[in-house]
Write a protein that holds these residues in place. Sequence first.
Motif, PDB file in Angstrom:
ATOM      1  N   TYR A   1      34.264  33.092  52.698  1.00 11.82           N
ATOM      2  CA  TYR A   1      33.046  33.647  52.364  1.00 11.82           C
ATOM      3  C   TYR A   1      32.617  34.369  51.240  1.00 11.82           C
ATOM      4  O   TYR A   1      31.920  33.963  50.163  1.00 11.82           O
ATOM      5  N   LEU A   2      33.809  35.166  50.760  1.00  9.04           N
ATOM      6  CA  LEU A   2      33.444  36.029  49.651  1.00  9.04           C
ATOM      7  C   LEU A   2      33.734  35.294  48.380  1.00  9.04           C
ATOM      8  O   LEU A   2      32.884  35.368  47.316  1.00  9.04           O
ATOM      9  N   SER A   3      34.708  34.421  48.660  1.00  8.42           N
ATOM     10  CA  SER A   3      35.093  33.524  47.205  1.00  8.42           C
ATOM     11  C   SER A   3      34.201  32.687  46.907  1.00  8.42           C
ATOM     12  O   SER A   3      34.003  32.297  45.908  1.00  8.42           O
ATOM     13  N   GLU A   4      33.436  31.883  47.911  1.00  9.78           N
ATOM     14  CA  GLU A   4      32.478  30.863  47.723  1.00  9.78           C
ATOM     15  C   GLU A   4      30.994  31.716  47.140  1.00  9.78           C
ATOM     16  O   GLU A   4      30.462  31.132  46.371  1.00  9.78           O
ATOM     17  N   MET A   5      30.867  32.948  47.400  1.00  2.00           N
ATOM     18  CA  MET A   5      29.600  33.735  47.109  1.00  2.00           C
ATOM     19  C   MET A   5      29.753  34.170  45.819  1.00  2.00           C
ATOM     20  O   MET A   5      28.863  34.164  44.993  1.00  2.00           O
ATOM     21  N   ALA A   6      30.730  34.350  45.392  1.00  4.56           N
ATOM     22  CA  ALA A   6      31.315  35.272  44.319  1.00  4.56           C
ATOM     23  C   ALA A   6      31.138  34.265  42.994  1.00  4.56           C
ATOM     24  O   ALA A   6      31.672  33.287  42.832  1.00  4.56           O
ATOM     25  N   PRO A   7      30.722  34.950  41.798  1.00  2.96           N
ATOM     26  CA  PRO A   7      30.752  34.257  40.519  1.00  2.96           C
ATOM     27  C   PRO A   7      32.294  34.470  40.162  1.00  2.96           C
ATOM     28  O   PRO A   7      32.809  35.144  40.377  1.00  2.96           O
ATOM     29  N   ALA A   8      32.685  33.528  39.163  1.00  2.00           N
ATOM     30  CA  ALA A   8      34.122  33.324  39.002  1.00  2.00           C
ATOM     31  C   ALA A   8      34.677  34.617  38.371  1.00  2.00           C
ATOM     32  O   ALA A   8      35.860  35.202  38.753  1.00  2.00           O
ATOM     33  N   LYS A   9      33.721  35.214  37.423  1.00  2.00           N
ATOM     34  CA  LYS A   9      34.253  36.348  36.901  1.00  2.00           C
ATOM     35  C   LYS A   9      34.455  37.587  37.611  1.00  2.00           C
ATOM     36  O   LYS A   9      34.926  38.562  37.050  1.00  2.00           O
ATOM     37  N   LEU A  10      33.829  37.527  38.789  1.00  2.00           N
ATOM     38  CA  LEU A  10      33.630  38.611  39.690  1.00  2.00           C
ATOM     39  C   LEU A  10      34.457  38.241  40.973  1.00  2.00           C
ATOM     40  O   LEU A  10      34.512  39.348  41.896  1.00  2.00           O
ATOM     41  N   ARG A  11      34.708  37.449  41.272  1.00  2.00           N
ATOM     42  CA  ARG A  11      35.322  36.936  42.412  1.00  2.00           C
ATOM     43  C   ARG A  11      36.490  37.845  42.926  1.00  2.00           C
ATOM     44  O   ARG A  11      36.575  38.076  44.363  1.00  2.00           O
ATOM     45  N   GLY A  12      37.523  38.318  42.199  1.00  2.00           N
ATOM     46  CA  GLY A  12      38.463  38.949  42.389  1.00  2.00           C
ATOM     47  C   GLY A  12      37.975  40.537  43.063  1.00  2.00           C
ATOM     48  O   GLY A  12      38.418  40.876  44.040  1.00  2.00           O
ATOM     49  N   GLN A  13      37.255  40.900  42.251  1.00  2.00           N
ATOM     50  CA  GLN A  13      36.838  42.316  42.591  1.00  2.00           C
ATOM     51  C   GLN A  13      36.009  42.045  44.073  1.00  2.00           C
ATOM     52  O   GLN A  13      36.115  43.023  44.845  1.00  2.00           O
ATOM     53  N   LEU A  14      34.911  41.371  43.996  1.00  2.00           N
ATOM     54  CA  LEU A  14      34.342  41.227  45.191  1.00  2.00           C
ATOM     55  C   LEU A  14      35.115  40.817  46.712  1.00  2.00           C
ATOM     56  O   LEU A  14      34.971  41.493  47.747  1.00  2.00           O
ATOM     57  N   ASN A  15      35.874  39.806  46.419  1.00  2.00           N
ATOM     58  CA  ASN A  15      36.937  39.486  47.456  1.00  2.00           C
ATOM     59  C   ASN A  15      37.767  40.782  48.005  1.00  2.00           C
ATOM     60  O   ASN A  15      37.795  40.772  49.071  1.00  2.00           O
ATOM     61  N   ILE A  16      38.390  41.526  47.129  1.00  2.00           N
ATOM     62  CA  ILE A  16      39.223  42.564  47.257  1.00  2.00           C
ATOM     63  C   ILE A  16      38.353  43.819  48.194  1.00  2.00           C
ATOM     64  O   ILE A  16      39.051  44.513  48.914  1.00  2.00           O
ATOM     65  N   GLY A  17      37.057  43.565  48.214  1.00  2.00           N
ATOM     66  CA  GLY A  17      36.333  44.336  49.174  1.00  2.00           C
ATOM     67  C   GLY A  17      36.776  44.243  50.517  1.00  2.00           C
ATOM     68  O   GLY A  17      36.840  45.140  51.298  1.00  2.00           O
ATOM     69  N   PHE A  18      37.118  42.987  50.899  1.00  2.00           N
ATOM     70  CA  PHE A  18      37.572  42.722  52.252  1.00  2.00           C
ATOM     71  C   PHE A  18      38.936  43.720  52.658  1.00  2.00           C
ATOM     72  O   PHE A  18      38.977  44.415  53.426  1.00  2.00           O
ATOM     73  N   GLN A  19      39.685  43.748  51.393  1.00  2.00           N
ATOM     74  CA  GLN A  19      41.043  44.411  51.715  1.00  2.00           C
ATOM     75  C   GLN A  19      40.574  46.058  51.643  1.00  2.00           C
ATOM     76  O   GLN A  19      41.286  46.796  52.419  1.00  2.00           O
ATOM     77  N   LEU A  20      39.704  46.271  50.829  1.00  2.00           N
ATOM     78  CA  LEU A  20      39.299  47.593  50.795  1.00  2.00           C
ATOM     79  C   LEU A  20      38.646  48.052  52.080  1.00  2.00           C
ATOM     80  O   LEU A  20      39.036  49.516  52.566  1.00  2.00           O
TER      81      LEU A  20
ATOM     82  N   VAL B   1      38.474  31.202  36.878  1.00  2.00           N
ATOM     83  CA  VAL B   1      38.403  30.000  36.923  1.00  2.00           C
ATOM     84  C   VAL B   1      37.430  29.697  38.053  1.00  2.00           C
ATOM     85  O   VAL B   1      37.587  30.179  39.310  1.00  2.00           O
ATOM     86  N   PRO B   2      36.227  28.867  37.816  1.00  2.00           N
ATOM     87  CA  PRO B   2      35.421  28.584  39.205  1.00  2.00           C
ATOM     88  C   PRO B   2      36.115  27.852  40.123  1.00  2.00           C
ATOM     89  O   PRO B   2      36.986  27.002  40.078  1.00  2.00           O
TER      90      PRO B   2
END
Length: 398
Positions: free
Chosen positions: A45-64, A370-371
């Motif tokens: 869900y996070l990877s699909e919603m996030a823009p490519a340049k911020l995908r890592g930061q937003l996805n890692i919110g899960f691990q946070l 990468v998109p």
Amino acid sequence: MFGGGVTFLVGSALNGAAESVLALILGRVLLGVGIGFANQSVPVYLSEMAPAKLRGQLNIGFQLMITVGIFGANLINYGTSKIEGGWGWRVSLALAAVPALIITVGSLVLPDTPNSLVERGHGEEAKEMLRRIRGTDDVHAEYEDLVAASEEARSVDRPWATITERRYRPQLAIAVLIPFFQQLTGINVIMFYAPVLFKTIGFGDEASLMSAVITGLVNLFATFVSIACVDRFGRRFLFLQGGAQMLACQLVVGSLIAVMFGTAGGTGEEGIPRGYATAVVAFICAYVAAFAWSWGPLGWLVPSEIFPLEIRSAGQSITVSVNMFFTFVIAQVFLSMLCHMKFGLFYFFAGWVAAMTAFVALFLPETKNVPIEEMVHVWRSHWFWGKYMADAKNDDGA
């Protein structure tokens, strides 16, 4: 996610009110099912919603949030262990209902991803959602990529069979090996059994619980390092740096324990010199920090972003299943390994960390910026997987 939240709620209620071992086991099984739902859906869900340049930061919110939960659980366990009357464990287990309730309520208010909307034929809603989450009206190119991916996904009737095709084997290999390696870093030995581990190597009961709280706090704050660095320096950099640091820390901790206790091990009764205690805790914290900004969050981020839409759910399911299976295996064999291997347990996991770091260096392509719908180009340009995918295209007659 809603189904997972409800299952988690029922499991926490059963555990808190359990009057038999059977009820405890059933509650734990339901908790595991709930965790499986969350691990399957949230990273994708996070990877699909996030823009490519911020995908890592937003996805890692899960691990946070996982690290917040681990730290909170350590504090709760530390506090409830002091409750007189022997019922503190019920409070500890029942409080799992708090995150379960958050997941359940949150799933009811979260919007659908543009990918999901396109796949279900709601094109205009998908465009509007893209405008909202990207903050711009210029979403035509990304929308067309989503439509193309959705059309290809509709041509796949059996994603579980499709995912085994030759053209998807690079992604499948990563989806299996990343969670496999993640569990063989030895992190669960530290995070799940920290009190047992610290007591075995010479700490007392209360000191070992406090050491577990300290490692949980380190885990939490180190995750912020990953959030700050993942989209700037890339996934490979964090994997390699974290692997090198974990390897060094495990070798040092194993050596310190070997010098102090030899093959006899500690009982927790004879104590441990303050200097050794400080060194062991310091290097274990450095190990936890390295995991928290590398293999911890990236073990969920990378598999969630590498699969094309037509097999994305199947791919994430495989990742979660492998992760949970080896979590179970490590949990079952850890105590026996600790009793037999003593300090050698750290050398055992250090060997795996060396192997997985080499694997990343050789076979994991960089996916930063990468998109998600253009990820196939990353594999085609890789020195190893590129040839593999070219052979698959030739086999398909492309």
